[in-house]
Every structure is written in structure tokens, then in C-alpha cells.
Design a protein around this motif. Structure first.
Motif, PDB file in Angstrom:
ATOM      1  N   ARG A 188       0.825  -1.210   0.000  1.00  0.00           N
ATOM      2  CA  ARG A 188       0.000   0.000   0.000  1.00  0.00           C
ATOM      3  C   ARG A 188       0.863   1.265   0.000  1.00  0.00           C
ATOM      4  O   ARG A 188       0.485   2.271  -0.608  1.00  0.00           O
ATOM      5  CB  ARG A 188      -0.944  -0.014   1.211  1.00  0.00           C
ATOM      6  CG  ARG A 188      -1.946  -1.159   1.182  1.00  0.00           C
ATOM      7  CD  ARG A 188      -2.965  -1.083   2.305  1.00  0.00           C
ATOM      8  NE  ARG A 188      -3.742  -2.317   2.379  1.00  0.00           N
ATOM      9  CZ  ARG A 188      -3.567  -3.253   3.319  1.00  0.00           C
ATOM     10  NH1 ARG A 188      -2.656  -3.073   4.276  1.00  0.00           N
ATOM     11  NH2 ARG A 188      -4.288  -4.347   3.302  1.00  0.00           N
ATOM     12  N   ASN A 237       1.674   2.468  -3.299  1.00  0.00           N
ATOM     13  CA  ASN A 237       0.484   2.819  -4.077  1.00  0.00           C
ATOM     14  C   ASN A 237      -0.071   1.622  -4.851  1.00  0.00           C
ATOM     15  O   ASN A 237      -0.510   1.743  -5.991  1.00  0.00           O
ATOM     16  CB  ASN A 237       0.789   3.962  -5.046  1.00  0.00           C
ATOM     17  CG  ASN A 237      -0.448   4.771  -5.400  1.00  0.00           C
ATOM     18  OD1 ASN A 237      -1.372   4.885  -4.595  1.00  0.00           O
ATOM     19  ND2 ASN A 237      -0.486   5.325  -6.595  1.00  0.00           N
ATOM     20  N   LYS A 251      -1.772  -2.040  -9.246  1.00  0.00           N
ATOM     21  CA  LYS A 251      -1.657  -0.598  -9.085  1.00  0.00           C
ATOM     22  C   LYS A 251      -2.993  -0.009  -8.638  1.00  0.00           C
ATOM     23  O   LYS A 251      -4.056  -0.362  -9.161  1.00  0.00           O
ATOM     24  CB  LYS A 251      -1.214   0.039 -10.402  1.00  0.00           C
ATOM     25  CG  LYS A 251       0.216  -0.321 -10.802  1.00  0.00           C
ATOM     26  CD  LYS A 251       0.606   0.372 -12.096  1.00  0.00           C
ATOM     27  CE  LYS A 251       2.045   0.035 -12.486  1.00  0.00           C
ATOM     28  NZ  LYS A 251       2.460   0.676 -13.756  1.00  0.00           N
ATOM     29  N   PHE A 252      -2.908   0.900  -7.674  1.00  0.00           N
ATOM     30  CA  PHE A 252      -4.102   1.475  -7.065  1.00  0.00           C
ATOM     31  C   PHE A 252      -5.023   2.123  -8.106  1.00  0.00           C
ATOM     32  O   PHE A 252      -6.225   1.879  -8.122  1.00  0.00           O
ATOM     33  CB  PHE A 252      -3.691   2.511  -6.009  1.00  0.00           C
ATOM     34  CG  PHE A 252      -4.852   3.177  -5.336  1.00  0.00           C
ATOM     35  CD1 PHE A 252      -5.516   2.569  -4.276  1.00  0.00           C
ATOM     36  CD2 PHE A 252      -5.295   4.429  -5.754  1.00  0.00           C
ATOM     37  CE1 PHE A 252      -6.595   3.182  -3.660  1.00  0.00           C
ATOM     38  CE2 PHE A 252      -6.375   5.045  -5.145  1.00  0.00           C
ATOM     39  CZ  PHE A 252      -7.012   4.420  -4.089  1.00  0.00           C
ATOM     40  N   ASN A 253      -4.452   2.940  -9.001  1.00  0.00           N
ATOM     41  CA  ASN A 253      -5.287   3.652  -9.975  1.00  0.00           C
ATOM     42  C   ASN A 253      -5.964   2.698 -10.953  1.00  0.00           C
ATOM     43  O   ASN A 253      -7.086   2.952 -11.412  1.00  0.00           O
ATOM     44  CB  ASN A 253      -4.472   4.710 -10.726  1.00  0.00           C
ATOM     45  CG  ASN A 253      -3.315   4.121 -11.508  1.00  0.00           C
ATOM     46  OD1 ASN A 253      -2.846   3.027 -11.193  1.00  0.00           O
ATOM     47  ND2 ASN A 253      -2.851   4.840 -12.532  1.00  0.00           N
TER      48      ASN A 253
END
Length: 217
Positions: A24, A27, A46-48
Motif C-alpha cells: 500500500r 500505491n 496498481k491502485f489507480n
């Protein structure tokens, strides 16, 4: 079924709370792939890209593809854990499937024919008992929704799972009873109007005739 989502992932060497926190901090959203005859595998995305997949509407509860170093694997998005404050995804659970794997999922109910329903035209109300139904179906043919036709429903009618035409290959998970999805009930205003109509005005009391007094008295 909706168009499948493809999510790029990396394999995590370490597992546990510390490794998840590290992912985390970079990201990424940590997760795990399990099921089938293989051992669980810790992954991260990946977060996005996870946010984009969630916003597509085809991610949660659907079969998607995970891509790792050019190799793709079909999985079912089994669960997403969200942060209690920020409401951002913090962990992903994926289950290995094939297009023909029979899985159990929850599918949203979509009501059609409300404008034609005699009961609703008379002022009745659609009382929804279940907004979603658990079904068993092939992982490659998960329906976006299940249509429940209320066009012939009268006030007092119950719409049960046996009244619903399910897509091919889809069966209800609950088989020991014919459960109710919705009912058409009389609205309070309609009930009050009926009660007023049925209340009869009290009959006028018979007025006794006045006895005439004899002139001789």
C-alpha cells in the motif's frame, strides 16, 4: 455478461500484514488468488488501475483476467475490502475459474412492466423483498441482472422465483422453497379511501308521529 476487465498484477514474494502495508505504501492494492488445485498466490495491483476497474462496473462479482508478465488467468473477483474511513480498496480476493466453472453469485433484480401492472395502476405499491438473488451459473455467463416482469400483477399478488424466467444455465441457489421476490400491496391512501367508502352514514332515527290532542280534552 459484460466485457471482461483485464488487470495487470505483480506477484508478491512476502505475505502477511507487513507485506500488505508495504504494498500500500507503494500505491498498490494487495490481494490473493486462491481456488482450484493450485496454492494461493499473493499479488498486488496498481491502485489507480484497481479504481478504474471498480468504476467500470464489471469488476465486482464478475469474471475478469489477471495479467502477469504476459500470461493471463481468468478469475472471479470474490471480495474487495475497503478502508472504513476513506472507503478506498485495501485488499482483493480472486478465485480461479474457467468460463464453464459453475459459481454462486448475487445478481441484481430488475423490475419491468411496472407501467402495465393493473395493481400499480390502481394505486398499489411494489414492495420489494429481494433486490438481488443468489444464483448458480457458469463463470463465463454471469447475467448483468435478472428481469422480473410485474406487468400482470394485481394488488395482493406475490412474485416468486418460480415466476421468473432465468437466463439459460442460471439456477437459483435456494432450491428448498419458492421464495418471494416482491409483492404488490395496496397503498395506505387506497386503504383509507376504501375504508371511507365502506363506512355507511347512520340511518336517520324514526321520528314518532305526534299524537293529536282531542278538542274534547
Amino acid at each position: 455478461m459484460s466485457d471482461s476487465v483485464v488487470l495487470d498484477v505483480t506477484v508478491r514474494d512476502n505475505t502477511g500484514t507487513g507485506a500488505a502495508r508495504e504494498a500500500r505504501r507503494q500505491n498498490q492494492v494487495p490481494g490473493v488468488i486462491y481456488g482450484g488445485d493450485e496454492q494461493p498466490v499473493a499479488i498486488a495491483a496498481k491502485f489507480n488501475e484497481v479504481i478504474r476497474a471498480i468504476n467500470s462496473g464489471n469488476f465486482i462479482g464478475n469474471m475478469i483476467e489477471l495479467s502477469h508478465e504476459g500470461k493471463k488467468q481468468k478469475v472471479l473477483t470474490k471480495d474487495i475490502q475497503f478502508h472504513p474511513v476513506s472507503d478506498m480498496p485495501v485488499h482483493l480476493d480472486f478465485y480461479r475459474v474457467t468460463a464453464k466453472s459453475i459459481i454462486e453469485v448475487e445478481v441484481t433484480v430488475n423490475f419491468i412492466g411496472e407501467e402495465e401492472s393493473p395493481g400499480l395502476k390502481e394505486g398499489g405499491t411494489l414492495n420489494v423483498v429481494r433486490y438481488a438473488v443468489e444464483v448458480k451459473c457458469p463463470a463465463g455467463d454471469i447475467p448483468d441482472s435478472i428481469d422480473v416482469d410485474v406487468s400482470k400483477a394485481e394488488i395482493g399478488d406475490s412474485l416468486k422465483i418460480s415466476d421468473v424466467k432465468l437466463p439459460k444455465g442460471v439456477k437459483p441457489s435456494i432450491t428448498d422453497r419458492d421464495f418471494t421476490i416482491a409483492t404488490v400491496i395496496a397503498s395506505r391512501a387506497a386503504i383509507e379511501t376504501t375504508d371511507e367508502d365502506e363506512t355507511e352514514a347512520p340511518e336517520a332515527a324514526d321520528v314518532p308521529a305526534t299524537e293529536q290532542t282531542s278538542d274534547d280534552e
